[in-house]
Write a protein that holds these residues in place. Structure first.
Motif, PDB file in Angstrom:
ATOM      1  N   MET A 150       0.802  -1.204   0.000  1.00  0.00           N
ATOM      2  CA  MET A 150       0.000   0.000   0.000  1.00  0.00           C
ATOM      3  C   MET A 150       0.845   1.269   0.000  1.00  0.00           C
ATOM      4  N   ILE A 151       2.029   1.199   0.578  1.00  0.00           N
ATOM      5  CA  ILE A 151       2.883   2.384   0.644  1.00  0.00           C
ATOM      6  C   ILE A 151       3.210   2.893  -0.746  1.00  0.00           C
ATOM      7  N   LYS A 152       3.503   1.985  -1.660  1.00  0.00           N
ATOM      8  CA  LYS A 152       3.851   2.393  -3.016  1.00  0.00           C
ATOM      9  C   LYS A 152       2.655   2.982  -3.757  1.00  0.00           C
ATOM     10  N   GLU A 153       1.456   2.481  -3.435  1.00  0.00           N
ATOM     11  CA  GLU A 153       0.241   2.977  -4.087  1.00  0.00           C
ATOM     12  C   GLU A 153      -0.147   4.365  -3.597  1.00  0.00           C
ATOM     13  N   TYR A 154       0.172   4.665  -2.335  1.00  0.00           N
ATOM     14  CA  TYR A 154      -0.210   5.944  -1.729  1.00  0.00           C
ATOM     15  C   TYR A 154       1.005   6.604  -1.083  1.00  0.00           C
ATOM     16  N   PRO A 155       1.943   7.066  -1.890  1.00  0.00           N
ATOM     17  CA  PRO A 155       3.120   7.717  -1.314  1.00  0.00           C
ATOM     18  C   PRO A 155       2.710   8.974  -0.538  1.00  0.00           C
ATOM     19  N   GLY A 156       3.317   9.165   0.586  1.00  0.00           N
ATOM     20  CA  GLY A 156       3.005  10.327   1.402  1.00  0.00           C
ATOM     21  C   GLY A 156       1.861  10.120   2.370  1.00  0.00           C
ATOM     22  N   TYR A 157       1.128   9.023   2.244  1.00  0.00           N
ATOM     23  CA  TYR A 157       0.026   8.712   3.166  1.00  0.00           C
ATOM     24  C   TYR A 157       0.636   8.197   4.464  1.00  0.00           C
ATOM     25  N   ASN A 158       0.262   8.762   5.569  1.00  0.00           N
ATOM     26  CA  ASN A 158       0.910   8.477   6.847  1.00  0.00           C
ATOM     27  C   ASN A 158       0.277   7.261   7.543  1.00  0.00           C
ATOM     28  N   PHE A 159       0.582   6.078   7.038  1.00  0.00           N
ATOM     29  CA  PHE A 159       0.043   4.856   7.621  1.00  0.00           C
ATOM     30  C   PHE A 159       0.502   4.672   9.064  1.00  0.00           C
ATOM     31  N   ILE A 160       1.750   4.987   9.322  1.00  0.00           N
ATOM     32  CA  ILE A 160       2.292   4.834  10.678  1.00  0.00           C
ATOM     33  C   ILE A 160       1.554   5.741  11.651  1.00  0.00           C
ATOM     34  N   GLY A 161       1.347   6.973  11.272  1.00  0.00           N
ATOM     35  CA  GLY A 161       0.631   7.919  12.125  1.00  0.00           C
ATOM     36  C   GLY A 161      -0.801   7.491  12.381  1.00  0.00           C
ATOM     37  N   LEU A 162      -1.424   6.876  11.393  1.00  0.00           N
ATOM     38  CA  LEU A 162      -2.800   6.409  11.564  1.00  0.00           C
ATOM     39  C   LEU A 162      -2.887   5.267  12.576  1.00  0.00           C
ATOM     40  N   ILE A 163      -1.920   4.376  12.544  1.00  0.00           N
ATOM     41  CA  ILE A 163      -1.932   3.237  13.459  1.00  0.00           C
ATOM     42  C   ILE A 163      -1.563   3.665  14.874  1.00  0.00           C
ATOM     43  N   PHE A 164      -0.510   4.477  14.997  1.00  0.00           N
ATOM     44  CA  PHE A 164      -0.077   4.897  16.333  1.00  0.00           C
ATOM     45  C   PHE A 164      -0.957   5.996  16.909  1.00  0.00           C
ATOM     46  N   GLY A 165      -1.305   6.964  16.092  1.00  0.00           N
ATOM     47  CA  GLY A 165      -2.073   8.101  16.582  1.00  0.00           C
ATOM     48  C   GLY A 165      -1.187   9.062  17.345  1.00  0.00           C
ATOM     49  N   PRO A 166      -1.756  10.191  17.768  1.00  0.00           N
ATOM     50  CA  PRO A 166      -0.963  11.155  18.535  1.00  0.00           C
ATOM     51  C   PRO A 166      -0.509  10.525  19.849  1.00  0.00           C
ATOM     52  N   THR A 167       0.772  10.611  20.095  1.00  0.00           N
ATOM     53  CA  THR A 167       1.384  10.047  21.315  1.00  0.00           C
ATOM     54  C   THR A 167       0.930   8.621  21.602  1.00  0.00           C
ATOM     55  N   SER A 168       0.801   7.826  20.546  1.00  0.00           N
ATOM     56  CA  SER A 168       0.418   6.405  20.612  1.00  0.00           C
ATOM     57  C   SER A 168      -0.992   6.166  21.132  1.00  0.00           C
ATOM     58  N   ASP A 169      -1.818   7.193  21.129  1.00  0.00           N
ATOM     59  CA  ASP A 169      -3.185   7.054  21.637  1.00  0.00           C
ATOM     60  C   ASP A 169      -3.998   6.000  20.884  1.00  0.00           C
ATOM     61  N   THR A 170      -3.898   5.997  19.557  1.00  0.00           N
ATOM     62  CA  THR A 170      -4.688   5.067  18.767  1.00  0.00           C
ATOM     63  C   THR A 170      -4.235   3.630  19.011  1.00  0.00           C
ATOM     64  N   GLN A 171      -2.932   3.414  19.018  1.00  0.00           N
ATOM     65  CA  GLN A 171      -2.402   2.075  19.265  1.00  0.00           C
ATOM     66  C   GLN A 171      -2.835   1.574  20.645  1.00  0.00           C
ATOM     67  N   GLU A 172      -2.713   2.401  21.641  1.00  0.00           N
ATOM     68  CA  GLU A 172      -3.094   2.014  22.997  1.00  0.00           C
ATOM     69  C   GLU A 172      -4.597   1.729  23.087  1.00  0.00           C
ATOM     70  N   ARG A 173      -5.398   2.533  22.418  1.00  0.00           N
ATOM     71  CA  ARG A 173      -6.848   2.320  22.434  1.00  0.00           C
ATOM     72  C   ARG A 173      -7.223   1.019  21.728  1.00  0.00           C
ATOM     73  N   LEU A 174      -6.580   0.750  20.587  1.00  0.00           N
ATOM     74  CA  LEU A 174      -6.813  -0.501  19.880  1.00  0.00           C
ATOM     75  C   LEU A 174      -6.496  -1.697  20.779  1.00  0.00           C
ATOM     76  N   GLU A 175      -5.366  -1.618  21.449  1.00  0.00           N
ATOM     77  CA  GLU A 175      -4.955  -2.717  22.308  1.00  0.00           C
ATOM     78  C   GLU A 175      -5.905  -2.891  23.493  1.00  0.00           C
ATOM     79  N   LYS A 176      -6.345  -1.784  24.064  1.00  0.00           N
ATOM     80  CA  LYS A 176      -7.251  -1.855  25.207  1.00  0.00           C
ATOM     81  C   LYS A 176      -8.624  -2.396  24.793  1.00  0.00           C
TER      82      LYS A 176
END
Length: 94
Positions: free
Chosen positions: A1-27
Motif C-alpha cells: 500500500m505504501i507504493k500505491e499511496y506515497p506520502g500517506y501516513n500509515f504509521i501515524g494512523l496506526i499509532f495516533g498522537p502520542t500512541s493514543d490510537t495504538q493504545e486504544r486498539l490494544e485496550k
C-alpha cells in the motif's frame, strides 16, 4: 500500500498522537499491535511511534503484527486497523 499511496501516513494512523490510537486498539481488542518494517536492503525492525514519517521514507514495506490469546481478538484488531489505513478518495463533481 505504501507504493500505491506515497506520502500517506500509515504509521501515524496506526499509532495516533502520542500512541493514543495504538493504545486504544490494544485496550479495546485485547490484542497487541506492533508495526515492523522491511528495508530495501532486507533488514527488519520494529517501528516506534517516535519514528514518525521518517520511517515511511526509509522503508519499502510495513507490516502490522497483531497477537492475542484468541482469534476473535485478532480478527477485531485486524478489522479496526483495516478501517484506519484504508485511504479514502474524495472526488468533487463540478
Amino acid at each position: 500500500m505504501i507504493k500505491e499511496y506515497p506520502g500517506y501516513n500509515f504509521i501515524g494512523l496506526i499509532f495516533g498522537p502520542t500512541s493514543d490510537t495504538q493504545e486504544r486498539l490494544e485496550k479495546e481488542t485485547g490484542a497487541k499491535v506492533r508495526v515492523y518494517t522491511k528495508a530495501d536492503i532486507g533488514e527488519k525492525g520494529e517501528i516506534a511511534p517516535s519514528d514518525g514519517n521518517e520511517a515511511l521514507v526509509a522503508y519499502a514495506e510495513l507490516y502490522v503484527h497483531i497477537s492475542a490469546d484468541t482469534y476473535e481478538k485478532v480478527d477485531t484488531a485486524v478489522s479496526l486497523i483495516e478501517l484506519l489505513v484504508t485511504p479514502v478518495s474524495v472526488s468533487v463533481d463540478e
